[in-house]
Design an enzyme around this catalytic site. Structure first.
Site, PDB file in Angstrom:
ATOM      1  N   CYS A 288      68.669  25.804  20.311  1.00 41.91           N
ATOM      2  CA  CYS A 288      70.062  25.759  19.850  1.00 41.91           C
ATOM      3  C   CYS A 288      70.660  24.372  20.080  1.00 41.91           C
ATOM      4  O   CYS A 288      70.312  23.680  21.050  1.00 41.91           O
ATOM      5  CB  CYS A 288      70.919  26.775  20.605  1.00 41.91           C
TER       6      CYS A 288
ATOM      7  N   ASN B  83      70.523  21.901  16.125  1.00 44.83           N
ATOM      8  CA  ASN B  83      69.429  22.855  16.368  1.00 44.83           C
ATOM      9  C   ASN B  83      68.104  22.322  15.826  1.00 44.83           C
ATOM     10  O   ASN B  83      68.059  21.529  14.880  1.00 44.83           O
ATOM     11  CB  ASN B  83      69.757  24.250  15.825  1.00 44.83           C
TER      12      ASN B  83
ATOM     13  N   GLU C 133      73.539  23.499  21.179  1.00 42.77           N
ATOM     14  CA  GLU C 133      74.276  23.362  22.443  1.00 42.77           C
ATOM     15  C   GLU C 133      73.338  22.953  23.568  1.00 42.77           C
ATOM     16  O   GLU C 133      73.628  22.072  24.379  1.00 42.77           O
ATOM     17  CB  GLU C 133      74.942  24.692  22.829  1.00 42.77           C
TER      18      GLU C 133
END
Ligand code: THU
Length: 134
Positions: A47, A36, A49
């Site tokens: 984030c 992040n 991901e």
């Protein structure tokens, strides 16, 4: 998952001190990791991901993402249960899966403890927004 744990070390999380690491495995065998990336203007925080998925897509736009491992480290307490991707990241994971027409496996762990494995990102997002409506 080992790679995701390593990725927590590169997190830029001075505001939350919640360091998320994510790692993906592509069908061509390459792995990418990301973390992040926060900002003093809080809504701009990225984030882990989405950081790793976008970075991998920039380099290998047509490669299938087989799996993503996600973990985190909290500076103030031990995370001994799996952490779960936020709703926005789930929506992005599902779109990757739809785009590639191949299941994207999701593997979750805290700093330690049990590992949860989902064979498809869609298991984590019932009734997600469907881009086919546009
Ligand atoms: N965060 C992630 O990186 N992934 C998630 O799925 C949930 C939250 C980050 C955003 C922010 O930098 C910190 O964790 C606390 O919300």
């Amino acid at each position: 998952m080992k790679s995701a744990h390593k990725a927590t070390k590169s997190a830029y999380a001075p505001y939350s001190n919640f360091k998320v690491g994510a790692a993906i495995l592509l069908k061509n065998g390459k792995t990418f990791k990301g973390s992040n990336f926060e900002n003093a203007s809080y809504p701009l925080c990225l984030c882990a991901e989405r950081v790793v998925l976008a970075a991998a897509h920039s380099c290998h736009p047509n490669n299938i993402v087989e799996a993503i491992a996600i973990t985190a480290k909290n500076e103030v307490k031990i995370l001994d249960m799996p952490i779960s991707p936020c709703g926005a990241c789930r929506q992005v994971l599902v779109e990757v899966e739809q785009k590639q027409k191949h299941p994207l496996k999701v593997i979750l762990q805290g700093e330690q403890g049990p590992i949860y494995v989902f064979d498809s990102a869609s298991e984590l997002l019932p009734l997600g927004f469907d881009g086919d409506l546009l």
